[in-house]
Design a protein around this motif. Structure first.
Motif, mmCIF file in Angstrom:
data_model
loop_
_atom_site.group_PDB
_atom_site.id
_atom_site.type_symbol
_atom_site.label_atom_id
_atom_site.label_comp_id
_atom_site.label_asym_id
_atom_site.label_seq_id
_atom_site.Cartn_x
_atom_site.Cartn_y
_atom_site.Cartn_z
ATOM 1 N N ASP A 18 0.761 -1.249 0.148
ATOM 2 C CA ASP A 18 0.163 -0.019 0.002
ATOM 3 C C ASP A 18 0.697 1.235 0.038
ATOM 4 O O ASP A 18 0.276 2.358 0.051
ATOM 5 C CB ASP A 18 -0.994 0.181 1.154
ATOM 6 C CG ASP A 18 -1.798 -1.141 0.958
ATOM 7 O OD1 ASP A 18 -2.245 -1.446 -0.181
ATOM 8 O OD2 ASP A 18 -2.244 -1.763 1.894
ATOM 9 N N SER A 19 2.299 0.993 0.060
ATOM 10 C CA SER A 19 3.095 2.310 -0.011
ATOM 11 C C SER A 19 3.798 2.503 -1.637
ATOM 12 O O SER A 19 4.235 3.433 -1.731
ATOM 13 C CB SER A 19 4.359 2.117 0.840
ATOM 14 O OG SER A 19 3.871 2.232 2.181
ATOM 15 N N GLY A 20 3.442 1.550 -2.622
ATOM 16 C CA GLY A 20 3.635 1.687 -3.874
ATOM 17 C C GLY A 20 4.831 0.923 -4.260
ATOM 18 O O GLY A 20 5.447 1.219 -5.284
ATOM 19 N N ASN A 21 4.987 -0.234 -3.407
ATOM 20 C CA ASN A 21 6.464 -0.998 -3.786
ATOM 21 C C ASN A 21 6.032 -2.163 -4.483
ATOM 22 O O ASN A 21 4.794 -2.661 -4.324
ATOM 23 C CB ASN A 21 7.086 -1.155 -2.397
ATOM 24 C CG ASN A 21 7.653 -0.198 -1.805
ATOM 25 O OD1 ASN A 21 8.719 0.691 -2.330
ATOM 26 N ND2 ASN A 21 7.219 0.045 -0.645
ATOM 27 N N ALA A 22 6.724 -2.787 -5.414
ATOM 28 C CA ALA A 22 6.248 -3.864 -5.976
ATOM 29 C C ALA A 22 6.724 -5.170 -5.051
ATOM 30 O O ALA A 22 7.823 -5.334 -4.827
ATOM 31 C CB ALA A 22 6.932 -4.093 -7.369
ATOM 32 N N LEU A 23 5.780 -5.873 -4.681
ATOM 33 C CA LEU A 23 5.978 -7.070 -3.658
ATOM 34 C C LEU A 23 6.611 -8.292 -4.730
ATOM 35 O O LEU A 23 7.390 -9.154 -4.410
ATOM 36 C CB LEU A 23 4.773 -7.398 -2.830
ATOM 37 C CG LEU A 23 4.502 -6.316 -1.501
ATOM 38 C CD1 LEU A 23 3.330 -6.867 -1.073
ATOM 39 C CD2 LEU A 23 5.655 -6.273 -0.604
ATOM 40 N N SER A 24 5.763 -8.299 -5.772
ATOM 41 C CA SER A 24 6.121 -9.360 -6.650
ATOM 42 C C SER A 24 5.523 -9.059 -8.169
ATOM 43 O O SER A 24 4.780 -8.236 -8.301
ATOM 44 C CB SER A 24 5.384 -10.734 -6.371
ATOM 45 O OG SER A 24 3.855 -10.447 -6.437
ATOM 46 N N THR A 25 6.294 -9.475 -9.097
ATOM 47 C CA THR A 25 6.155 -9.190 -10.309
ATOM 48 C C THR A 25 6.229 -10.467 -11.163
ATOM 49 O O THR A 25 7.042 -11.170 -11.151
ATOM 50 C CB THR A 25 7.068 -8.173 -11.264
ATOM 51 O OG1 THR A 25 6.974 -7.008 -10.400
ATOM 52 C CG2 THR A 25 6.827 -7.996 -12.524
ATOM 53 N N ASP A 26 5.300 -10.929 -12.002
ATOM 54 C CA ASP A 26 5.068 -11.844 -12.958
ATOM 55 C C ASP A 26 4.743 -11.814 -14.156
ATOM 56 O O ASP A 26 3.512 -10.789 -14.617
ATOM 57 C CB ASP A 26 4.113 -13.022 -12.323
ATOM 58 C CG ASP A 26 4.854 -13.651 -11.012
ATOM 59 O OD1 ASP A 26 5.590 -14.849 -11.291
ATOM 60 O OD2 ASP A 26 4.638 -13.362 -9.801
ATOM 61 N N LEU A 66 12.350 -11.402 -10.374
ATOM 62 C CA LEU A 66 12.676 -11.218 -9.046
ATOM 63 C C LEU A 66 13.086 -9.353 -8.966
ATOM 64 O O LEU A 66 13.616 -8.999 -9.703
ATOM 65 C CB LEU A 66 13.824 -11.918 -8.780
ATOM 66 C CG LEU A 66 13.686 -13.486 -8.683
ATOM 67 C CD1 LEU A 66 14.933 -14.151 -8.326
ATOM 68 C CD2 LEU A 66 12.600 -13.730 -7.755
ATOM 69 N N GLY A 67 12.867 -8.918 -7.648
ATOM 70 C CA GLY A 67 12.851 -7.590 -7.799
ATOM 71 C C GLY A 67 14.050 -7.068 -7.530
ATOM 72 O O GLY A 67 14.710 -5.914 -7.935
ATOM 73 N N ASN A 68 15.315 -7.881 -7.129
ATOM 74 C CA ASN A 68 16.416 -7.546 -7.055
ATOM 75 C C ASN A 68 17.250 -7.857 -8.336
ATOM 76 O O ASN A 68 18.406 -7.764 -8.164
ATOM 77 C CB ASN A 68 17.225 -8.266 -5.908
ATOM 78 C CG ASN A 68 17.363 -9.886 -6.093
ATOM 79 O OD1 ASN A 68 16.550 -10.254 -6.873
ATOM 80 N ND2 ASN A 68 18.241 -10.165 -5.373
ATOM 81 N N THR A 69 16.590 -8.096 -9.583
ATOM 82 C CA THR A 69 17.237 -8.232 -10.717
ATOM 83 C C THR A 69 18.047 -7.295 -11.120
ATOM 84 O O THR A 69 17.368 -6.021 -11.396
ATOM 85 C CB THR A 69 16.240 -8.546 -11.751
ATOM 86 O OG1 THR A 69 15.532 -10.052 -11.407
ATOM 87 C CG2 THR A 69 17.131 -8.905 -13.255
#
Length: 416
Positions: free
Chosen positions: A55-63, A80-83
């Motif tokens: 709810d702060s606008g950060n991507a928790l996961s992306t597929d 993965l977010g740390n790519t």
């Protein structure tokens, strides 16, 4: 008299303007492009970028969800977010999810497109709170939790989850998505989040008749942020509600970890070419395989036929990234194999060729084995054995060697 004529003239102009506007609206509605239909005209699969945000606008996961409507089959690629990479939109080396945070979904989608080497026409974003609301509307999301969870967060919050195949309500889904234990790795958290998306897609399929009712879809669709109009969103879901969620092929990016400016980043193997190859291979399999071969995971035995230490083990990571199961790695009976060979134990030529295409190996031999035989026991039920030779550079087989018989025939043709 003059005043009446002026009033009539104004009314006439208003009527003309209304007609023009009506005709314009009609023409616009007639000519409006349906992006879903247009996408399926260009290629047979639908590609969607799914982003779950806090709810702060950060991507928790992306597929990246790739779906083939003809068969109902699909695949998920976990971004993965740390790519790590040099992201042109940021002008620096950083995590890919920093693009989402700083530049928004459209720029983020473009960076993911560069990563996988494919255009992604559609994006769907859902916040953690809206996911919880959908979970409650669906009567919960079904997930599997191997061991009970009883953890405390840094801020003193307590996370409690039961074990086994459970149905989680909205609040529990949020806990499942965000908790971290001391033994957790980034991979564990990623698996949970990808599993939650699969469960969401399964729930959408199970409730498709309710969702696709226009009056209900309005409430359902407003939980997503999307890059199309509401009519196109309805058509998009009309296509994907039939997904066979239980047979989705989840995959993730593999790479090496390096610390850059104090951040641990994952740099994809082979300068990012591996993930592009895997996406290409998966899409090809979804479209071309109308039989049952996509419904199973092929099992490999990988043998090192060279003097290079760790070659079989490193290759096992490569093959697992492509969706294969590696039963075991070992040294071959000799370290002097000049050429890589794939041994086909199950007689499936099509699957053997697909495997060969992935590593560019043209040397394939058939050695079908039957249960109860010594040969069957020796290969330990592997579908294929790959014996790595000196022509394998860690990613591809060089030279295009096709086997002694084919090569001998080619030499004879040249002599003639």
């Amino acid at each position: 008299m003059v005043e009446n004529r002026e009033k009539k003239g104004v009314v006439f102009l208003v009527v003309i303007l209304a007609i023009i506007i009506g005709v314009g609206v009609f023409i616009a509605a007639t000519l409006r492009v349906d992006p879903v239909a247009e996408t399926l005209k260009k290629e047979p699969v639908i590609k969607i970028l799914f982003v779950l945000s806090d709810d702060s606008g950060n991507a928790l996961s992306t597929d990246v969800f790739v779906y083939y409507p003809v068969s109902g089959k699909g695949a998920l690629f976990d971004i993965l977010g740390n790519t790590g990479s040099i992201y042109s939109s940021l002008g620096r080396v950083d995590r890919i999810d920093a693009v989402y945070k700083e530049k928004g979904i459209d720029t983020y989608r473009k960076e993911v497109e560069k990563l996988i080497g494919k255009t992604i026409p559609f994006s769907l974003e859902i916040s953690l709170s809206d996911l919880g609301t959908l979970a409650d509307l669906f009567g919960g999301l079904k997930v599997f939790i191997p061991t009970p969870v009883d953890e405390k967060g840094e801020n003193g919050e307590r996370w409690l989850l039961p074990s086994g195949a459970v149905t989680l309500d909205g609040d529990k889904v949020a806990t499942y998505m965000t908790y971290r234990s001391e033994d957790d790795s980034d991979g564990d958290a990623g698996d949970r989040r990808q599993g939650t998306l699969i469960s969401l897609l399964a729930s959408i399929r199970d409730n498709k008749n309710v969702i696709l009712e226009k009056k209900n879809f309005r409430r359902f669709g407003e939980k997503f942020r999307f890059n199309m109009d509401k009519s196109s969103l309805y058509k998009l879901f009309h296509e994907i509600v039939n997904v066979d969620a239980e047979r989705l092929a989840p995959q993730t990016i593999t790479g090496s970890l390096r610390v850059v400016d104090g951040k641990t980043l994952l740099f994809p193997y082979y300068d990012g070419q591996l993930i592009k190859d895997i996406v290409n291979q998966t899409i090809g399999s979804l479209v071309n395989d109308e039989n049952s071969s996509q419904n199973r995971v092929y099992v490999l035995e990988i043998q090192n036929g060279t003097g290079r230490q760790g070659l079989a083990r490193n290759t096992s990571f490569l093959m697992q990234s492509a969706g294969y199961e590696v039963l075991k790695t070992l040294n071959a009976d000799s370290a002097n194999y000049a050429h890589t060979v794939i041994v086909n134990h199950i007689g499936n030529r099509e699957a053997a060729l697909a495997l060969g295409n992935f590593i560019r190996c043209r040397y394939i031999v058939d050695d079908e084995v039957k249960p109860g035989t010594e040969s069957f026991d020796s290969v330990a039920r592997a579908d294929f054995t790959i014996i790595l030779g000196d022509d394998f550079d860690g990613r591809f087989v060089k030279g295009g060697y096709k086997g002694p018989e084919v090569e001998a025939a080619s030499d004879t043709d040249v002599e003639e």
